[in-house]
Design an enzyme around this catalytic site. Sequence first.
Site, PDB file in Angstrom:
ATOM      1  CG  HIS A 450      -0.295 -51.105 -94.901  1.00  0.00           C
ATOM      2  ND1 HIS A 450       0.324 -52.326 -94.855  1.00  0.00           N
ATOM      3  CD2 HIS A 450      -0.326 -50.653 -93.633  1.00  0.00           C
ATOM      4  CE1 HIS A 450       0.659 -52.587 -93.603  1.00  0.00           C
ATOM      5  NE2 HIS A 450       0.266 -51.598 -92.851  1.00  0.00           N
ATOM      6  NE  ARG A 557      -6.902 -48.083 -81.776  1.00  0.00           N
ATOM      7  CZ  ARG A 557      -7.397 -46.915 -82.181  1.00  0.00           C
ATOM      8  NH1 ARG A 557      -6.586 -45.917 -82.473  1.00  0.00           N
ATOM      9  NH2 ARG A 557      -8.706 -46.748 -82.288  1.00  0.00           N
ATOM     10  NE  ARG A 594      -7.203 -50.932 -76.993  1.00  0.00           N
ATOM     11  CZ  ARG A 594      -7.829 -50.607 -78.128  1.00  0.00           C
ATOM     12  NH1 ARG A 594      -9.011 -50.024 -78.083  1.00  0.00           N
ATOM     13  NH2 ARG A 594      -7.260 -50.842 -79.281  1.00  0.00           N
ATOM     14  CG  ASN A 711     -13.652 -46.380 -83.601  1.00  0.00           C
ATOM     15  OD1 ASN A 711     -14.184 -45.302 -83.814  1.00  0.00           O
ATOM     16  ND2 ASN A 711     -12.358 -46.522 -83.434  1.00  0.00           N
ATOM     17  CG  ASP A 712     -14.987 -52.146 -81.304  1.00  0.00           C
ATOM     18  OD1 ASP A 712     -15.299 -52.779 -82.333  1.00  0.00           O
ATOM     19  OD2 ASP A 712     -13.821 -52.056 -80.898  1.00  0.00           O
ATOM     20  NE  ARG A 722     -13.582 -50.926 -85.869  1.00  0.00           N
ATOM     21  CZ  ARG A 722     -12.837 -50.644 -84.803  1.00  0.00           C
ATOM     22  NH1 ARG A 722     -13.100 -51.208 -83.635  1.00  0.00           N
ATOM     23  NH2 ARG A 722     -11.852 -49.799 -84.866  1.00  0.00           N
ATOM     24  CB  CYS A 759     -10.207 -43.292 -76.879  1.00  0.00           C
ATOM     25  SG  CYS A 759     -10.861 -44.928 -76.524  1.00  0.00           S
TER      26      CYS A 759
HETATM   27  C1  PEP Z   1     -13.063 -48.068 -80.409  1.00  0.00           C
HETATM   28  O1  PEP Z   1     -13.580 -49.171 -80.568  1.00  0.00           O
HETATM   29  O2  PEP Z   1     -13.673 -46.984 -80.539  1.00  0.00           O
HETATM   30  C2  PEP Z   1     -11.632 -47.982 -80.048  1.00  0.00           C
HETATM   31  C3  PEP Z   1     -11.075 -46.835 -79.756  1.00  0.00           C
HETATM   32  O3  PEP Z   1     -10.919 -49.128 -80.129  1.00  0.00           O
HETATM   33  P1  PEP Z   1     -10.363 -49.754 -81.517  1.00  0.00           P
HETATM   34  O4  PEP Z   1     -10.705 -48.797 -82.599  1.00  0.00           O
HETATM   35  O5  PEP Z   1      -8.896 -49.931 -81.326  1.00  0.00           O
HETATM   36  O6  PEP Z   1     -11.105 -51.037 -81.589  1.00  0.00           O
HETATM   37 MG    MG Z   2     -12.522 -50.936 -79.919  1.00  0.00          MG
END
Ligand code: PEP
Ligand code: MG
Length: 838
Positions: A450, A557, A594, A711-712, A722, A759
Amino acid sequence: MTPSKPLELLAPLSGVLLELGQVPDPVFASRMIGDGLCIDPTSQTLCAPLAGVISNIQDTGHAVSITDDNGVQVLLHIGLDTVNLAGKGFTRLVEEGQSVEAGQALIEFEADYVALNARSLLTLMLVVSGEPFTLLADDVVETGQPLLRLSPIEALDAVDEEEGDALFSKPLTLPNANGLHARPAAVFAQAAKGFNASIYLHKQTQSANAKSLVAIMALQTVQGDTLQVSAAGQDADAAITALVALLLQGCGEPVVAPAAVVAPLLSSTLLTGVCASPGSAFGQVVQVREPELNIIEEGTGEAAERAALERGLRAATEALQALQNQAAGSAQAEIFRAHQELLEDPTLLEQAHALLAAGKSAAFAWRSATQATVKLFQGLGNTLIAERAADLADVGQRVLKLILGIQDSAWDVPECAILVAEQLTPSQTASLDTRKVLGFVTVGGGATSHVAILARALGLPAICGVPVHVLALANGKQVLLDADKGELHLDPDLAEIEHLEAARQQQVVRHQRDLAQAALPATTRDGHHVEITANVASLQEVQQSLTLGGEGVGLLRSEFLYLDRNRAPSPDEQAGTYTAIAQALGAGRNLVVRTLDVGGDKPLAYVPMAAETNPFLGLRGIRLCLERPELLREQFRAILASAGFARLHIMLPMVSLLSELQLAREILEEEALALGLSELPKLGIMIEVPSAALMADVFAPHVDFFSIGTNDLTQYTLAMDRDHPRLASQADSFHPAVLRLIATTVTAARAHGKWVGVCGALASEALAVPVLIGLGVDELSVSVPLIPTIKAAVRELALADCQVIAQQVLGLAEAAQVREALRVYHAATVEPSPVLEN
Ligand code: PEP
Ligand code: MG
């Protein structure tokens, strides 16, 4: 020096004698400070056990040392942890440097107050100069009665020191809440004695022999003091490294910062962390620490304490309401609304009330209740919950100050301040005076915290996850904060400062241009259109994305829609939310919803889950939903209610097996049938697990689209958490391994006529745009404020060029090489752009 004849020490107090080994404090009990004994006092005036000079008396009046003509040194320490009383309950009767007679009164203390407010009243008399002694009394003593007989000792051999020029450490900031009082000072002196070098501890113009406990205590250090260690002799280097590390670690006391690695402190001029909020600033270091609150455990009656707690809670709620009303944006207001909810949490209140009923004070009860929950949150090993723990600690402190009547004064910070802290709280961040504060740097926190959200709302550059030795920087030191790169330059030169300032100006100009052109399509110079959509978590963000030129929603999300709820939203409420978002977009735009991606770093209060050893590798996303199919069914029903208002797409997160997709599709088909829908919405999956990317050709016939969650995908491909602050710079989505998996996915999708989006955060990086387009990605779903920037970046490119550079970077070895190649490419093909060249 040593006594030439036996010396008798008198009892400094009346009371019951105890062996040092019985003292419930490891530093005293282990005789680290020196041998001696302990008295459980029945009198309240501490008297000198020998004649000598007061070599140290703490400002707080809880400890005093006397040194006689022969160098015998005796330390008297009243109570345990009495340093925390900050002088309350003690009256000093002598001054440092004063000569005293044996038996002379030194300190008076209020035994009741000390016993109630400190850990213990047990008082120690320690012979720190090391003379052996025999005991002259039995179990009980009276003040002034002979207590110990000291035997002379031979003088210690002079330390074999090879004198030379002294080496000095860099200045460091003392982290101990109460300075180097007896226990940490003893730990430090003990460690110093392990080296042959002559070692000194320096505070401004004062210096103390680091091997002398008394000398260290005489420095009267306090938290935040700037100290230096110097050493001369063969092992000087090793001594400085070890002792600086020890000081930064709190010399055995818990301090806010975790253990430090010292080597970089001595050599580095650059500290790196993770960007929490972009931008740059040149200013002076201002170290920030919360003051310790003095809390009395016992209450003055349950009714009065209950009223005090209620007053504190009410005042905090009002203050939080005011902060919401003044908030610059919805994100900021939302944080303080969540804080208000915490104040109403029934479990927390129950715990506090139980303590009030047990006779505790309002402040004690509230602190205990909040601290217990904070600890629980922190122990779950989950970054997002740990960040909520920071919120709870923050709101807990707010109430505590109100109960204690402590003004929450805005910090008196100097101009051009770059704040440095272990962690800032959301309240602190929101109350920063942005005319004086130019940015901040924290050891803790994460880009998703935050505090990071608030920093972005305030437009303050900020980095987090910085090594702990940033807390040792001296106040007033001039530093350059380059948040875009996650860097703090400790010795910036003028050229660097000017370069960054010029780049910042250009960035502002360019951003204004991109904003003005936000409505233009993202079409490359050679006519290839790329769809730029938004990553959103609320209706408000959807509306904002449309004003910034967003062409739809590429990732809703859904787990963020009801983040702070303890109870699941009703099916109708969920349906209402999806429908409102779809209506805002309209029938011509994509809406990719999602399904719940709970687990890993994203807990959801109304979906309780058992703790897992490796939550990122556990029941996350689609795995959890298939374990609780009712949850998925209900969500499908709610999403399907929005069909027809926008071009509806449903996307499954964390898919790693084909069977997961098939099971989810069956449930979706059943629900669509039950609702009488003639047509299914589009169904796609996130590509964020390497198995899904590698098997994209197997998945492709069964999906309508793929969206790559970089990201994942990055964390699972590189096996790097991450949110790991130390791995942040290496867990880089530009790594060729990640890019190759994107290429594999696109090739498979193309072969089956399916579209592919990205994304993950990589799509929001202007530098990545050529490689993503060149690999054949059709859609980039980006964070809302960056829509104009990414659209502008596409318009500057030519698809044909992008295809060439994309193939080139796939052959490189590391992320840094990819970034460099893309910078060079950019500089060669596109007009100079500060956004990319910084
Ligand atoms: C990702 O993993 O790139 C993704 C968009 O999902 P989140 O960041 O919500 O895990
Ligand atoms: Mg993800």
